[in-house]
Structure formats: structure tokens, C-alpha cells
Design a protein around this motif. Sequence first.
Motif, PDB file in Angstrom:
ATOM      1  N   GLU A   1     -24.642-179.975  -9.732  1.00 39.53           N
ATOM      2  CA  GLU A   1     -24.436-178.533  -9.617  1.00 39.53           C
ATOM      3  C   GLU A   1     -24.535-178.082  -8.170  1.00 39.53           C
ATOM      4  O   GLU A   1     -23.742-177.286  -7.678  1.00 39.53           O
ATOM      5  N   LYS A   2     -25.552-178.617  -7.473  1.00 39.30           N
ATOM      6  CA  LYS A   2     -25.750-178.208  -6.071  1.00 39.30           C
ATOM      7  C   LYS A   2     -24.583-178.656  -5.198  1.00 39.30           C
ATOM      8  O   LYS A   2     -24.124-177.912  -4.325  1.00 39.30           O
ATOM      9  N   GLN A   3     -24.140-179.879  -5.409  1.00 40.44           N
ATOM     10  CA  GLN A   3     -23.031-180.377  -4.588  1.00 40.44           C
ATOM     11  C   GLN A   3     -21.747-179.598  -4.881  1.00 40.44           C
ATOM     12  O   GLN A   3     -20.960-179.326  -3.978  1.00 40.44           O
ATOM     13  N   LEU A   4     -21.543-179.248  -6.143  1.00 39.02           N
ATOM     14  CA  LEU A   4     -20.361-178.449  -6.491  1.00 39.02           C
ATOM     15  C   LEU A   4     -20.446-177.067  -5.843  1.00 39.02           C
ATOM     16  O   LEU A   4     -19.473-176.559  -5.286  1.00 39.02           O
ATOM     17  N   ASN A   5     -21.632-176.481  -5.897  1.00 36.59           N
ATOM     18  CA  ASN A   5     -21.834-175.169  -5.286  1.00 36.59           C
ATOM     19  C   ASN A   5     -21.589-175.186  -3.796  1.00 36.59           C
ATOM     20  O   ASN A   5     -21.201-174.181  -3.197  1.00 36.59           O
ATOM     21  N   LYS A   6     -21.871-176.336  -3.182  1.00 37.82           N
ATOM     22  CA  LYS A   6     -21.742-176.456  -1.726  1.00 37.82           C
ATOM     23  C   LYS A   6     -20.279-176.422  -1.277  1.00 37.82           C
ATOM     24  O   LYS A   6     -19.984-176.044  -0.149  1.00 37.82           O
ATOM     25  N   LEU A   7     -19.378-176.824  -2.169  1.00 43.58           N
ATOM     26  CA  LEU A   7     -17.961-176.792  -1.797  1.00 43.58           C
ATOM     27  C   LEU A   7     -17.548-175.344  -1.544  1.00 43.58           C
ATOM     28  O   LEU A   7     -17.860-174.450  -2.327  1.00 43.58           O
ATOM     29  N   ILE A   8     -16.829-175.145  -0.447  1.00 45.40           N
ATOM     30  CA  ILE A   8     -16.477-173.786  -0.040  1.00 45.40           C
ATOM     31  C   ILE A   8     -15.604-173.103  -1.104  1.00 45.40           C
ATOM     32  O   ILE A   8     -15.671-171.893  -1.289  1.00 45.40           O
ATOM     33  N   ASP A   9     -14.788-173.859  -1.807  1.00 38.90           N
ATOM     34  CA  ASP A   9     -13.882-173.275  -2.799  1.00 38.90           C
ATOM     35  C   ASP A   9     -14.559-172.925  -4.115  1.00 38.90           C
ATOM     36  O   ASP A   9     -13.936-172.311  -4.977  1.00 38.90           O
ATOM     37  N   THR A  10     -15.795-173.327  -4.286  1.00 32.36           N
ATOM     38  CA  THR A  10     -16.476-173.072  -5.553  1.00 32.36           C
ATOM     39  C   THR A  10     -17.039-171.653  -5.580  1.00 32.36           C
ATOM     40  O   THR A  10     -17.806-171.261  -4.695  1.00 32.36           O
ATOM     41  N   ILE A  11     -16.667-170.913  -6.620  1.00 37.12           N
ATOM     42  CA  ILE A  11     -17.153-169.541  -6.752  1.00 37.12           C
ATOM     43  C   ILE A  11     -18.407-169.504  -7.614  1.00 37.12           C
ATOM     44  O   ILE A  11     -19.359-168.800  -7.323  1.00 37.12           O
ATOM     45  N   LYS A  12     -18.402-170.293  -8.676  1.00 34.67           N
ATOM     46  CA  LYS A  12     -19.542-170.251  -9.596  1.00 34.67           C
ATOM     47  C   LYS A  12     -19.623-171.563 -10.369  1.00 34.67           C
ATOM     48  O   LYS A  12     -18.603-172.108 -10.773  1.00 34.67           O
TER      49      LYS A  12
ATOM     50  N   LYS B   1     -16.716-180.051   6.588  1.00 38.48           N
ATOM     51  CA  LYS B   1     -17.286-178.942   5.827  1.00 38.48           C
ATOM     52  C   LYS B   1     -16.160-178.238   5.073  1.00 38.48           C
ATOM     53  O   LYS B   1     -16.320-177.845   3.933  1.00 38.48           O
ATOM     54  N   TYR B   2     -15.009-178.125   5.734  1.00 36.96           N
ATOM     55  CA  TYR B   2     -13.827-177.576   5.084  1.00 36.96           C
ATOM     56  C   TYR B   2     -12.611-177.977   5.906  1.00 36.96           C
ATOM     57  O   TYR B   2     -12.732-178.333   7.077  1.00 36.96           O
ATOM     58  N   SER B   3     -11.444-177.923   5.285  1.00 37.81           N
ATOM     59  CA  SER B   3     -10.223-178.238   6.039  1.00 37.81           C
ATOM     60  C   SER B   3      -9.072-177.377   5.559  1.00 37.81           C
ATOM     61  O   SER B   3      -9.076-176.892   4.423  1.00 37.81           O
TER      62      SER B   3
ATOM     63  N   ARG C   1     -15.533-164.995  -0.859  1.00 44.84           N
ATOM     64  CA  ARG C   1     -16.426-164.652  -1.966  1.00 44.84           C
ATOM     65  C   ARG C   1     -17.274-165.847  -2.397  1.00 44.84           C
ATOM     66  O   ARG C   1     -18.298-165.701  -3.042  1.00 44.84           O
ATOM     67  N   SER C   2     -16.796-167.055  -2.055  1.00 45.55           N
ATOM     68  CA  SER C   2     -17.487-168.249  -2.553  1.00 45.55           C
ATOM     69  C   SER C   2     -18.467-168.831  -1.538  1.00 45.55           C
ATOM     70  O   SER C   2     -19.070-169.862  -1.788  1.00 45.55           O
ATOM     71  N   TYR C   3     -18.613-168.195  -0.382  1.00 41.81           N
ATOM     72  CA  TYR C   3     -19.459-168.786   0.664  1.00 41.81           C
ATOM     73  C   TYR C   3     -20.426-167.739   1.196  1.00 41.81           C
ATOM     74  O   TYR C   3     -20.047-166.882   1.991  1.00 41.81           O
ATOM     75  N   LYS C   4     -21.659-167.804   0.712  1.00 39.24           N
ATOM     76  CA  LYS C   4     -22.673-166.855   1.181  1.00 39.24           C
ATOM     77  C   LYS C   4     -23.986-167.602   1.374  1.00 39.24           C
ATOM     78  O   LYS C   4     -24.846-167.599   0.485  1.00 39.24           O
TER      79      LYS C   4
END
Lengths: 538, 163
Positions: B61-72, A124-126, A178-181
Motif C-alpha cells: 500500500e505504501k509503495q503504491l501510494n508513493k507513486l506520483i500517479d496514485t490518487i488513492k 521519482k517520476y518521468s 491531486r495525487s502528490y501531497k
Amino acid sequence: MIKAAEAMVKCLEKEGIKVVFGYPGAAICPFYDELAHSDIHHVLVRHEANAGHAASGYARISGKPAVCIATSGPGATNLLTAIATAYADSIPIVCITGQVSTDQIGCDVFQEVDITGAAEPFVKYSYLIKDAAELPRIFKEAFYLAGTGRKGPVLIDVPVDIQQTMIDFNYPEAVELRSYKPTVKGNALQIKRVCEALKNAERPLICAGGGVINSDACSELREFAEKANIPVVSTMMGLGIFPTKHPLNMGMLGMHGVKTANEAVSKCDTMLLIGARVGDRAVRSPKFLAETTKIIHIDIDPAEIGKNIPVDIPIVGDCKNILGQLIAGVESADRSAWISELSEIKNAVPVENETEGYINPKMFMRKLSAKLPENTICVADVGQNQIWTCNNFEFKGGRFLTSGGMGTMGYSVPAAVGAKMASPDSQVVTVCGDGSFQMEMMELATIVQEKLAVKIILMRNNRLGMVRELQTNNYGDNQIAVHIADGNPDFVALAQSYGIRAERVCTMDEAEAAIERLCAADEPYLLECNVWRNETTL
Amino acid sequence: MKHTISILVENHAGVLSRISGLFSRRGFNIDSLAVGETDDPAMSRITIVADGDEHTVEQLEKQLNKLIDTIKVKALAPEELLSRELQLIKINAAAPQRSEILTICEIMGAKIVDISASTMTIEISDTTAHLARFEELIKPYGIKEIVRTGVIAIQKGADTIKK
């Protein structure tokens, strides 16, 4: 100031971690050095993959992220299968790996591997920690990410020199990402649309997946299904949500599912997918199904919606909340004709043959589960043993654990170790084959060392049975690389050499008596069932 | 169909490999990818031009959004975006051809940025389609080397990616 290694242990304590599963090595030694002074109990596994699987079993029973530990290089790569397995089934584990010293990263030194890079597709993250001061924040985030939203494995790679660095230790109270909600509450308008659609449905069906268990929504689902009178089929990951004998339960769907469930899928007019991702083994032709059926899909992961099946009404959110909203909004309806149509198929008595000198594994699973208490944790491995368990073990409110998404052989025994550690008072029974058992039998040592009363059922058919059956049915019975009899050890003697009680049964009469002993035993127990080599899965 | 997607991400090490890895493992085809820091140094902006039908882009778009580092993530509609790509082209240009080449550059909005006895190096920044036209025009002189940045894009008017 404290050593970062000590901070790692403190982070785990702050997260309420009582047990960790691991295997030491040079690059993780500073952490182990500090772990020795903690009350956290370390379970020494005999292969790193099994640290991951044991953490998975622990996490699934405790409902919270569990921890596994390995060293750098081969220790870390051995973890990969367990990480991918947890990812496929959305199981929250936090994996801590040692890494070579930061000044040596990239120099291909002894036991160096880019583990965050290798694990990237299925974490999920690393994190690779490069600044020791960030360690407490990273640990806090890792547990938060693993255990919220769509759960999953998070990897923290900690270079050995970072572990030795002195830092100020302040464990953050909260996480700021900010990117995970993740969306947890269902959209009210969509909830209304679902209730409306169900009102107009004549033959609605619920398909429940592992997401229902992950969000601790089993009782909500039961309440909802009972209120709306909707029959329920399960994916493999959703088994155990409904007691097998519940009148609304129609069993497991899919390639290896039961007739009732598959008939229900083909006959329903509205399908409510809850925490199920429409995997290929569960629904073979989703597009075809969607042409004739109204599809409602509830999932916490927006990316699952529309991925495998076109959807009429999507709802993103935590299904515990959404089911709560649905219970409030749905109207009760009489669907007795639809339910009795399915129940007729369900109640047909199976024709079963016994082969002399062999155990019929399907009958065995029914007899075994009848003797086990309601809160039993049943773990199945991968292969024919898994399907025999899925379709014949009577779930009475306990739990069912298996590697559903990845189909990882060698999952069951280590997962049972984790499950038993998480719930010492539950009866934990694991079912495996002679193939899968040989991928995990080193964990007998862990079971003995930890004095865990794990019960192992070994279905020995001297074959890699699932592949044998595939070769028989699809490759003109050209059986290759599936015969394992010549290498099989005497499993009973093997278990006994570890000091584990074991016996072998060849008839159902023998089996019944042995089941009594197995259930009563307050210690580990291995029961080898002699199964006919050509026994079929279904 | 071509789609232009803007992504705001955390400016961490490893983010680009997470994004590009996602494309390869989910089987998405990308035509170009450009990355750079934004006005906020903690954020990078990635512009991707990808090929695929509507379903593919929705999944992307959905898969990109799912990445934790993606803000928008924002897919920019063709009619509401301004896009540019920068290209550096080295072509054969002996003395007799130079004035012709200069005229083409002037008309097409390109700039000569370097010159040698036998070559000229041209810089041009415009839409992908304009760059393709320019390339056709100068091809006859003999292209020795082309380097391009990949497309970057921004919304027309007052709207931004955050809005």
C-alpha cells in the motif's frame, strides 16, 4: 508563439537555473541551439553519466534541483547510472533527454531507446512529452517533484519534433497534483510520544542519515541532540552533520563503521532514526536490533517506515519541522554516564602501522583534513578510499559527498565538478582510488576547460582494493580480476598532459609538504599517494 | 492470505506499467489485476488481488501510494467487499450433452452466449470461488478454452473508495 526548444530554456531560467551539465547530440540539438542565446552556463562533460553526477554534486551543495542533459539513445542510457545513483541517495536532479521524432517512436530508428521505460524503476517520476503545449507545465512539475518531499531524479524525454513545435509560453505559477501531497509537519501526538519515550530512556541514541542534510536540518539536529544530551551516530550519508570532534558525535555505524558507533547501537535502549532508511550496510540485523531496542523512526517517506525495521513510534514528515517540534517538547536530561561510556571507546588512540615507502591512507586523511578549512567540501569515491575518508577525515562543518546507496564508482570527480560550480569559493577535495579514478578520469578535461580548482587525492594501491579485501577475507585470498598495476598509467604524467599540476608521494613526510601545496593551490591539483597493496579498510 | 486492493490512478499513458513494474521489482505476488476507466475519465481504477502477510500488504500500500500517479489506495476487507470476475468458457457440447449443460448453467447463474456444432461458449460473472465451483461442474464435458477478466471489487453499502 515561441519554439518549444526556446520554452525549455525559458523554463530553466524561470527555475533559477544558472548552470547545466550536458553532452549534445542530434535529438537534443534544437534545445542546444536555443541554449546558446541564454545566460545559462553549459558545462560540457566528457561522458553523460558524469553530467548526472555533476548535477548531483551541484544539487547537494546548492540544495536545489540541478539539471543534466543528454541526447537520445546511448546518450540517455549513459545517464542511467547517474539517475539510479541520485535515486538511491534522494538527490534532486532534473534530467532532460532528447528523443527521436514522435512519428518515429517505436520504429527502432537510429539512436532510439525507450528511456522513460528503462529509467522507470529508479526515477521519482518521468515524462515523455507528446504534446508541446504541455511542456511548460511538465517542466514546472518536474522541478517541483524533484525538489520536494523525498527528493529524487525526474526525467523529461523530449522528442526532437516537439522541440521544434511553436507554442504559447506561459510558465505556471503553481503546481496542481491531486495525487502528490507530501506530509511535512509531524503529528503532534507522535511528537509527544517521542518526548515521553526519550524521558524514560537511559541510553538513547540518534542515528542521523542523509535525510537530515536533504531537509537542511543539521543545525536543528545539533540543537536537539545538545538539548536532550543524546549521542549521535551517522550513516554514511549523514556524515558531516556533526563535526567529528563534537562530544556527542560517535561516528559512522555499520559494516564499515567505527567501533564506538556500533557499540552505541548495540547498547542503546532507544534509537531515534532520523532521515535514515536502515540500509543493510548501516544496520545488518534490524529485526534483531528492534527486539531489544525501542525504535523511533522519522522520515518524509511513509514507505520507509516499517520497510526495513519494525518501528515503535513512527513520525512522517520533514525532519527540519519535526526537529523543531522536538526541540520545543523534549526535556534536558543528564546522560553523562552513557556518553562517557561511549567517549571512552571513541578516545582510544588507534594503533597504526606505517609501511616503509607507502602512505598510510588513514593517517593521511587526518593530516589532510587538519589542513583544510572548516567549510571544505569533501567528496569520496567508492571502495577503500571511501571508507578511509569516512572514518578518518575530520569533518568540521563542511560537507561530505559520496555515492552511499548505489556505491557508484566514478562518482567523485564529476560530483566535485558540480560541487565546485555550486560553491566556487569552497575548497573542494575529492578522494578516489586508482580503480574508481579510471572510471572518471575523462573529466580532467572538464576541470581544465572550466578552470576549476578541484583537488584530487588518488590513493593508488594497484588493486581494486575493496574487492581484493573481500576476496582475501571471504574467498580464501583467491585474488582474481583485482590487479590493475600492469595497466595503470603514470597518473602524474596523465594529469600533467591535461595541464594539471600533479605529484606523487611515497612517505608521510613528503605527503605533509604536498598537502600544503595542494591546499594553497588556486588551480586543479592531483596528488597520487602510493598505498600498500594489502592496506586494510578498517 | 489474499488481499483485495483498489487503486485510483491518473488515467495517463504508462501508469499501468508503473504499477505492474512496482509489483515485480518489489517482489510482490499478484493473483489478478483488472483496470478500467471510472466515472471520471481522468481516473482509472485498478483492482489487484495479492498474496502475502500483513507486513507485505502494508508495504505494498505504501509503495503504491508513493507513486506520483496514485490518487488513492484502499485495501478492502473481505467482509466489506463485493467482488466479481467475468469468465468466458468454451466447452465441448455435442447435441446430446446440451440440455445437461443448460441445466448446470441455469442453476449456477451462467449464460450461453455462443454455440457451434460441437461447442458452446458460456459467460459467467461471480466471485472467484463461485467460478471455481462452476469450472469443476463443467470440466467433465471438456474445456477447450477459458478467458477471465480478473477480479473487480467495490465496497458494500454507501461507502466509496474516496471516503
